[in-house]
Design a protein around this motif. Structure first.
Motif: not given
Lengths: 479, 479
Positions: A379-394
């Motif tokens: 969880l601690e690695t996946a969530v920040p990575a997902l948020l970062e990826d979401l930002h980049q995708n937007l």
């Protein structure tokens, strides 16, 4: 506090009526509500929480470069406002006037600030004495009033919330550097925080701020291909200093006028976020400004251990510094999915008995709708990575939109056709004459957005007059 | 940015002229400046930074108990303001009126908010539907205008900055509990953040807020023994709900009126801090709201290694989360000592060649002037302990002042003599009649401050009318 009985109503599709889609999102996501005072809006808790996140990140950036916050009076005497002619001419038609205090009529009417250059100059004329006090790097967060005829949430409202930076410097060079530094600060903020790509550049003489020597802007493109002016930064030279008698003793022991800048950004940035990232399911928020970054939803929550497992997830997310909440209400899973989609919450984190067996949770992304199963240990690695990826995708999707709808045009007709059929940013050459800019507006219905810092060679001549071109310029239809 | 040439000027001694001492501190510590608009003040960077610290701590407390921030329009239509008679009667003489927008005269004049109960009620009447949405726990940070005749920095200004909390609840009990919870929140804030002891209690009918059923207050005592109302919390019952037609469908499926509270605190808290802790060398700031908690000053900074050692100290303080700055300007040590005393910086941390040899620094406390030599290895434990001790010492001294100048009085004459000779809080019994309260004001020149929650038995009868006493009450002369 949510109304459990509320159904998530459908919103108008953006392809059908973009303006109505926009207003639907503003209201159904509970960002704003109209007030009883005509032309005024209320920022509701969810909308204001977005503004608080914007303020906190931007304010920290300003402070890193030595800016300090102050609070200036909201009312400006008419005589003070009038000392600099261009500014007052620019704002006079939009000023709200206070004429009575209690039961007495005032000797001089007072303007509700439309912008505060005059107040800052007046203050500086009282406190500035020597070059050793320079630069003075001030900012204030407040609301201003401009008496607009037509209003739309975030985009055009009689009262809006903003920050206005005001600085004075010993030399013209320093003030010019400040103007550009703050424009870059805005460009970074748009790209790194709001996930909105921008075209930075200079405004034409016609489009610049009343009283400024030069105005710089960051322009963005909305999903309907219209332009939105994101934020502006102005260089005033010593024009206001002279008008308001702001002086200091220089290094040469002589009285001098300081050089001045101002720069501002407003709650209209929230409008830009809605129209850049939103979709037919509602708001889509970039993680850095989302009031709730992850919503935890227990699946089959009556089953043993589910609520505890969901609570444990929430606790871990919170401990990681993620803004997380849990919805364990008795609303259906479908209702909850729609509700948090409408609100633009970046990640929906679900956990139920089957996930618990497998030691995982299911994370659904707001931007793509994709679901990923994440082992609880990760969880601690996946969530920040997902948020970062979401930002980049937007950001990437917005950048694609911007590039796909930016077109080099060689003639006025080409601009006109492009705007009428597809819409977007028309790049043309320009001789630099206001007449040609006005002619373009008349023929193609566009205004100049900016002379971009990144210049390209599209042709040799101005498409309007045929004279040698000085700049490449961007035209578009703007909010 | 400091003016190196500036001399720290002497301020008036507080024993000589307390009012002038106060104004001197406000201006020489660069907290405020007068504006060109009569009765308005400017919060300068140092004053505003104190306000930002107050806001950030208090806002976090409000959010812990579920309150959310919003932004309401600043202008209120006259008809809306007038729906609740007592409120408008209370504020009408102090309202600033907007009568023109641009070049047009408005059909209805608009009040610059003196307080926002009316706007919140109007909003709730539009969005509230069911008991499931309750409570609604709102707050806003903004400025308000009250057209005062006489003005003093922080204490009385036509515009001031504040927070106003507004909540609605399903039951009277919940609203009453909220009113008291928020009063306790203020009491804690005064004691734990501002280091100011308070007397919490209820206002009399005469002194309560216009339109409220009950007003609660935290009262503090300044160094001149005068009273200052710190913050207030109001319970409205359903009076405004009825006037503004705010209704919801209750659990019994019937339309009901919610019960309402409001509570506010203002920039006058900074005035309270000045007059509670300040001394003849200037401001004395409690560490939690001090913009700079420790100022690092290199001694003999031209000597090798001193600046590096000072910088290392600054870095360690910053890493510990202390708000620290360094002054390596060419001003004299004497000037620097006076300057940071005037600004009320809690700790002055000096390091010079001799300290470096001994592996120590010298820390001077603003409250006592005491100097302690701290081994550099102990910095991380010593500095937080010193700040904590400084806070506690400020609180203890203020508590001593409060207790030393609070006196039980059995007759009106006793109150009059006490107020005239010594000044302070006169505790008397009271029958509960407004007539007796007015008579006390007439005879002794005091107003009632509150009926304290902590009641004492001073006597059996009201000192004014001789009838049986219902409460103990505190009288004093108030800011």
């Amino acid at each position: 506090m949510a109304d459990n009985k509320k159904l998530v109503e459908q919103i108008t599709a953006m392809e059908e009526d973009f303006a109505k889609w926009y207003t639907d999102v503003c209201r159904k996501a509970e960002l704003v509500e109209y007030a009883s005072v005509k032309g005024f809006t209320i920022l509701r808790p969810y909308g204001y929480a977005i503004w608080e996140n914007i303020q906190s990140i931007m304010d920290a950036e300003f402070k890193k470069t030595g800016h300090e916050n102050v609070a200036m009076p909201v009312l400006i005497p008419e005589s003070l406002l009038k000392k600099e002619g261009e500014l007052v001419n620019g704002f006079a038609p939009e000023v709200a006037w206070v004429t009575h205090g209690g039961s007495e009529e005032l000797e001089e009417r007072l303007a509700f600030r439309p912008t505060s250059e005059t107040m800052f100059c007046d203050h500086w004329s009282n406190i500035l004495q020597t070059y050793r006090q320079l630069p003075m790097l001030y900012n204030q967060w407040c609301s201003v009033i401009r008496w607009e005829k037509t209003t739309r949430p975030f985009l055009r409202s009689r009262e809006f919330w903003w920050q206005e930076g005001h600085t004075i410097h010993e030399t013209a060079e320093e003030a010019q550097a400040e103007t550009l530094q703050q424009l870059n600060c805005y460009a970074d903020f748009f790209e790194k925080v709001l996930a909105i790509p921008v075209k930075p550049g200079r405004k034409t003489e016609k489009e610049k701020f009343a009283g400024a020597e030069a105005t710089y802007t960051v322009e963005c493109m909305m999903k309907d291909h219209k332009a939105l002016q994101g934020a502006t930064s102005h260089y005033f030279g010593d024009k206001f200093s002279r008008a308001y008698d702001v002086t200091f003793t220089g290094r040469d022991n002589k009285l001098q006028y300081p050089f001045q800048t101002s720069w501002g950004s407003t709650t209209r940035m929230i409008g830009a976020v809605i129209m850049t990232h939103g979709d037919n399911n509602g708001l889509v928020l970039p993680p850095k400004i989302a009031p709730t970054q992850a919503i935890v939803i227990p699946v089959a929550q009556h089953k043993p251990g589910v609520l505890d497992a969901a609570q444990a997830l929430l606790d871990r997310l919170t401990a990681m510094g993620i803004r997380a909440k849990m919805d364990a209400s008795d609303n259906s899973m479908g209702w909850k999915a729609s509700e948090y989609e409408m609100k633009g919450v970046p990640l929906r984190v679900e956990i139920g008995p089957r996930d618990m067996e497998k030691g995982q949770c299911c994370i659904c992304r707001r931007d793509t709708g994709a679901k990923v199963f994440v082992p609880l240990a990760d969880l601690e690695t996946a969530v920040p990575a997902l948020l970062e990826d979401l930002h980049q995708n937007l950001y990437n999707k917005a950048k694609e939109n911007l590039e796909a709808h930016t077109k080099p045009c060689l003639t006025m007709e080409e601009v006109k056709t492009f705007i009428e059929t597809e819409g977007g940013f028309a790049k043309t050459m320009w001789c630099g004459d206001t007449e040609c800019e006005l002619k373009m507006k008349e023929v193609a219905g566009v205004s100049s957005r900016c002379i971009p810092f990144e210049q390209e060679h599209i042709g040799d001549v101005c498409p309007v007059c045929g004279k040698p071109a000085k700049h490449m310029i961007i035209y578009g239809i703007a909010y």
